[in-house]
Each structure stands twice: as structure tokens, then as C-alpha cells.
Motif scaffolding. Structure first.
Motif, PDB file in Angstrom:
ATOM      1  N   SER A 168       0.843  -1.189   0.000  1.00  0.00           N
ATOM      2  CA  SER A 168       0.000   0.000   0.000  1.00  0.00           C
ATOM      3  C   SER A 168       0.881   1.242   0.000  1.00  0.00           C
ATOM      4  O   SER A 168       2.120   1.146  -0.032  1.00  0.00           O
ATOM      5  N   GLU A 169       0.246   2.406   0.047  1.00  0.00           N
ATOM      6  CA  GLU A 169       1.006   3.652   0.126  1.00  0.00           C
ATOM      7  C   GLU A 169       1.835   3.725   1.396  1.00  0.00           C
ATOM      8  O   GLU A 169       2.810   4.461   1.474  1.00  0.00           O
ATOM      9  N   ASP A 170       1.439   2.962   2.415  1.00  0.00           N
ATOM     10  CA  ASP A 170       2.186   2.952   3.672  1.00  0.00           C
ATOM     11  C   ASP A 170       3.430   2.077   3.603  1.00  0.00           C
ATOM     12  O   ASP A 170       4.235   2.069   4.534  1.00  0.00           O
ATOM     13  N   GLY A 171       3.600   1.307   2.523  1.00  0.00           N
ATOM     14  CA  GLY A 171       4.789   0.484   2.381  1.00  0.00           C
ATOM     15  C   GLY A 171       4.463  -0.965   2.058  1.00  0.00           C
ATOM     16  O   GLY A 171       3.324  -1.334   1.764  1.00  0.00           O
ATOM     17  N   LEU A 172       5.492  -1.806   2.122  1.00  0.00           N
ATOM     18  CA  LEU A 172       5.377  -3.233   1.842  1.00  0.00           C
ATOM     19  C   LEU A 172       5.628  -4.013   3.126  1.00  0.00           C
ATOM     20  O   LEU A 172       6.674  -3.867   3.762  1.00  0.00           O
ATOM     21  N   CYS A 173       4.653  -4.818   3.531  1.00  0.00           N
ATOM     22  CA  CYS A 173       4.766  -5.612   4.757  1.00  0.00           C
ATOM     23  C   CYS A 173       4.478  -7.074   4.461  1.00  0.00           C
ATOM     24  O   CYS A 173       3.685  -7.395   3.578  1.00  0.00           O
ATOM     25  N   TYR A 174       5.130  -7.939   5.236  1.00  0.00           N
ATOM     26  CA  TYR A 174       4.896  -9.373   5.127  1.00  0.00           C
ATOM     27  C   TYR A 174       4.386  -9.902   6.462  1.00  0.00           C
ATOM     28  O   TYR A 174       4.910  -9.554   7.524  1.00  0.00           O
ATOM     29  N   TYR A 175       3.337 -10.727   6.402  1.00  0.00           N
ATOM     30  CA  TYR A 175       2.750 -11.338   7.590  1.00  0.00           C
ATOM     31  C   TYR A 175       2.843 -12.849   7.473  1.00  0.00           C
ATOM     32  O   TYR A 175       2.717 -13.406   6.371  1.00  0.00           O
ATOM     33  N   GLU A 176       3.049 -13.503   8.605  1.00  0.00           N
ATOM     34  CA  GLU A 176       3.077 -14.961   8.601  1.00  0.00           C
ATOM     35  C   GLU A 176       2.366 -15.487   9.845  1.00  0.00           C
ATOM     36  O   GLU A 176       2.532 -14.949  10.948  1.00  0.00           O
ATOM     37  N   MET A 177       1.579 -16.529   9.681  1.00  0.00           N
ATOM     38  CA  MET A 177       0.752 -17.069  10.757  1.00  0.00           C
ATOM     39  C   MET A 177       0.836 -18.590  10.777  1.00  0.00           C
ATOM     40  O   MET A 177       0.919 -19.236   9.728  1.00  0.00           O
ATOM     41  N   LYS A 178       0.813 -19.152  11.992  1.00  0.00           N
ATOM     42  CA  LYS A 178       0.867 -20.603  12.153  1.00  0.00           C
ATOM     43  C   LYS A 178       0.008 -21.010  13.342  1.00  0.00           C
ATOM     44  O   LYS A 178       0.068 -20.394  14.409  1.00  0.00           O
ATOM     45  N   VAL A 179      -0.802 -22.045  13.166  1.00  0.00           N
ATOM     46  CA  VAL A 179      -1.597 -22.604  14.258  1.00  0.00           C
ATOM     47  C   VAL A 179      -0.814 -23.739  14.892  1.00  0.00           C
ATOM     48  O   VAL A 179      -0.450 -24.708  14.215  1.00  0.00           O
ATOM     49  N   GLN A 180      -0.516 -23.593  16.194  1.00  0.00           N
ATOM     50  CA  GLN A 180       0.202 -24.624  16.937  1.00  0.00           C
ATOM     51  C   GLN A 180      -0.802 -25.380  17.800  1.00  0.00           C
ATOM     52  O   GLN A 180      -1.363 -24.818  18.738  1.00  0.00           O
ATOM     53  N   ARG A 181      -1.041 -26.619  17.479  1.00  0.00           N
ATOM     54  CA  ARG A 181      -2.065 -27.393  18.169  1.00  0.00           C
ATOM     55  C   ARG A 181      -1.544 -27.962  19.474  1.00  0.00           C
ATOM     56  O   ARG A 181      -0.443 -28.512  19.533  1.00  0.00           O
TER      57      ARG A 181
END
Length: 407
Positions: A168-181
Motif C-alpha cells: 500500500s502507500e504505507d509500504g510493503l509488509c509481510y505477515y506470517e501465521m501458524k496454528v500450533q495445536r
């Protein structure tokens, strides 16, 4: 209708609002304008139009203005960042109120890129101005909004790791998510990384710039995604509304991965949480570890009925700005307090000692103190210890010690 249930994504460049009733969405620039010599406010594109005609004064970057506690002068009147933010939100919520013909808001969850302390303070006190009852406003990070959005999808979408690029105009971001059972309860862990390779969206308007942007994203994707098993990858943000420029990046992403595009992702995630907060039992029975929540539990070592134990002060997954406690304890032959910090990985547990310097020396079991804890952010706990005295025999001395504990 008891009231609107709303999710709102608040950024410096844009604001997105979505209503649970019908899931109608609004996207507008985060700008506000006041007509010259008139007490008339406008937001979004009408604000730009008024400023271009010369009959209004515009203010942008409202989130930054609030965070730095700044001011802006309009027609000789100085407005604080809080005043402008409140007025902006009043105008934005009016869009949904007019659409659904109601002044009632039952629940509003606001998601922001980063949970800043000053911004948090301002947004939490907006309720009276917005006509929302106490407890009706909640503030979460983009990371948490991302988690709620993903978990609202089918299980196969988040069975393994989930990645997301936000451009976006605010920049480039990366997100990562993991479910730990786990045996009793599953934990969802998510992180956000603001990428140094960020670029201005204007470069996408020229073929050489678009080619360079595609190359940058391919490099980022290769570094972040390879050697990991992903159930899905999401794309969001204005930069991905048209993906014709990202030919090689899209080819890389779509090789053995499911890829989804959602341009109102954070606002929808906030709306899903707003809906869930109204339920008697959560539809998302997880412990959440992300920005805005604690990634460890904290307890104080105590003795009870001649047995040593731990008195819980905060739990992993708890919203840090809601984790405050008050406890009275009687010290037995010691001039210190001990706190146990317990991350998800129990091998990393650590014991912290707080020495009570300047407190009175008394006989055993006659030093009664009030221990107050609160969190300044996810990693910093503030502990205040006050001498309470002990009945008529030992009046309070006024001794107080305050210490910030890094977890």
C-alpha cells in the motif's frame, strides 16, 4: 436492530469501514477538511475536492498526528490531533449510520498497523463522541486483524503456515501465521515484518518501474516463502488491485500454493472479531500471540498455606493494555519480590527479582505491601509497590517503588 457491528481499518493513507449487517464497505483517504469560515467538516474525496476549490483547509496523516500529539491550525483555530481524529471518525461512522438509518453502534473494532500507546489512548476515549457505550470500542493490530480474517476461512486455508503480502502507500509488509495445536487449547502465532525493499506505488505507472517492482517482490518471495509449507498466501493493499505488473511474482506465488486476493482484509478481520465479541462463546477458541498481545505469562512467587506457588498476573495471549492487577501481600523475612516469566517454550522460563530498596525494616510478617502491575507494551511490565502498613502497630510510611521489568 440493536446497533451496528463495525470493523474499521485506520491507516495514514486510507481508511476502510465494513458493516456486519450486509457487509457493505467504504474505502476513503484518511483526510479531513474544514470549510473556511464554516463549522462544516468533510472527509475522503469530498475533502480533497473542497481543498482543490480553495474553500476548505485539508489535514492528512491523522494517525501520525495523533501519535506525536501534534496540532494543525485551520482558519486561525488550532486543533489537536485527538480533536481531528475524533471528528474524522464521527464523519466516517456517519456513512454507515446513514446507510442503515440508525445512530446506534453496538460494537466497533478498529485495526491499526501498529498499536501505539498514544493512538490507543485516543481511540479508547472516542466512545462518548461517537455515541458508543463503554466497552464498545476495541483496538487491535493489523496482525491480529489478519489472524481473525484467516481463521474465519475454511480450515484447509490455514491448516499449515499462512503468508501475506500487504502493498500500500504505507509500504510493503509481510505477515506470517501458524496454528500450533496443543492438548488443551491451540495457539495461533503471527508476526509482521516491514520489508526494507518497500517502494513507492508511483513506480508502477511506468514499464521500467513496474519491472523493477516485480523483481523486488520475486526476491522477497523467494527469501520468505521457500523451504516452508504454506496452506495459502494472501495479497492485500492498493498495490495488488491490479496485478498485471507482477507477472513473475504471481507465477512464483501460484506454483504449488493457493493464492487469494482480498482488498478489505484488515477491516473484515476487525469485523469478524466484533461479531465474535458479542457471542457468549467464541467461535475462535485459540490463544493469540501477536502484536498487541502478550507472548508470555507472568506470575509472582508466593507462599500460601505453607506451600510455595505462583500467583498469576498475566497470561500469554492477553491484550497487554488490559492486563493490570492489584494484589496485597505480606513479606516474610525478605526484602524482594520474585516474578516468573513463562514464554510458550517452557525451556525459556526465567525468574526476575525486584529488590524493595528504601522500604522499612519490620518484624517477620508485618510488612504488608500493595503490588500493582500494568504493561506499557508487549515486552515491558511496570510494577509499583506501596507500603500499606500493618494495622495500628505499623502505620504506612509512604514508601513507594516503581520499576519497569523487561520480559
Amino acid at each position: 436492530m440493536e446497533g451496528l457491528v463495525l470493523g474499521l481499518d485506520l491507516c495514514d493513507a486510507y481508511t476502510q469501514l465494513i458493516c456486519s449487517q450486509g457487509e457493505k464497505t467504504w474505502t476513503l483517504p484518511t483526510v479531513i477538511c474544514r470549510k473556511k469560515d464554516q463549522d462544516l467538516w468533510m472527509v475522503g474525496e469530498p475533502a480533497y475536492a473542497s481543498a482543490l476549490k480553495g474553500d476548505g483547509v485539508i489535514v492528512d496523516k491523522l494517525v501520525k498526528l495523533v501519535c506525536k500529539d501534534g496540532t494543525s491550525t485551520i482558519s486561525g483555530i488550532k486543533y489537536g490531533g485527538m480533536q481531528l481524529m475524533v471528528q474524522f471518525l464521527v464523519q466516517v461512522l456517519a456513512l454507515a449510520k446513514e446507510e442503515y438509518r440508525t445512530d446506534q453502534v453496538q460494537k466497533l473494532v478498529i485495526t491499526v498497523p501498529r498499536v501505539d500507546t498514544r493512538l490507543l489512548e485516543v481511540l479508547r476515549t472516542c466512545g462518548d463522541y461517537l455515541g458508543i457505550k463503554p466497552g464498545g470500542i476495541h483496538i487491535i493490530s493489523h496482525t491480529e486483524g489478519f489472524m481473525y480474517y484467516v481463521l474465519s476461512q475454511k480450515r484447509e486455508v490455514w491448516n499449515n503456515q499462512v503468508g501475506m503480502f500487504d502493498l500500500s502507500e504505507d509500504g510493503l509488509c509481510y505477515y506470517e501465521m501458524k496454528v500450533q495445536r496443543g492438548m488443551r487449547q491451540s495457539t495461533v502465532v503471527a508476526e509482521r515484518e516491514r520489508l526494507e525493499e518497500s517502494f513507492d506505488l508511483d513506480i508502477l505507472n511506468s514499464p521500467p518501474g513496474a519491472k523493477m517492482a516485480d523483481k523486488i517482490l520475486c526476491s522477497c518471495g523467494s527469501r520468505l516463502l521457500q523451504k516452508k509449507l504454506f496452506s495459502s498466501v494472501f495479497l492485500t493493499g492498493e498495490g495488488f488491485l491490479n496485478r498485471d505488473w507482477a507477472v513473475n511474482f504471481m507465477k512464483f506465488l501460484c506454483t504449488r500454493r493457493k493464492v487469494y486476493m482480498e482488498d478489505v482484509l484488515f477491516a473484515k478481520g476487525a469485523m469478524y472479531q466484533a461479531e465474535d465479541l458479542l457471542r457468549e462463546k467464541s467461535a475462535y477458541p485459540f490463544v493469540y500471540i501477536c502484536e498487541g498481545r502478550l507472548d508470555c505469562s507472568v506470575a509472582m512467587k508466593v507462599m500460601s498455606k505453607s506451600q510455595e506457588g505462583l500467583l498469576s498476573l498475566a497470561k500469554a495471549g492477553q491484550v497487554w493494555y488490559e492486563a493490570a492487577t492489584e494484589t496485597e501481600v505480606i513479606l516474610d523475612n525478605q526484602d524482594y519480590l520474585e516474578f516468573m516469566v513463562m514464554p510458550l517454550d517452557s525451556k525459556k522460563n526465567k525468574l526476575l527479582k525486584m529488590v524493595l530498596e528504601g522500604f522499612p525494616k519490620r518484624e517477620d510478617k508485618t510488612l504488608r505491601v500493595l503490588v500493582q502491575t500494568e504493561f506499557l507494551d508487549e515486552r515491558t511490565m511496570s510494577v509499583t509497590v506501596t507500603d500499606q502498613g500493618f494495622g495500628e502497630f505499623f502505620p504506612p510510611t509512604g514508601a513507594v517503588i516503581r520499576q519497569e521489568v523487561m520480559l
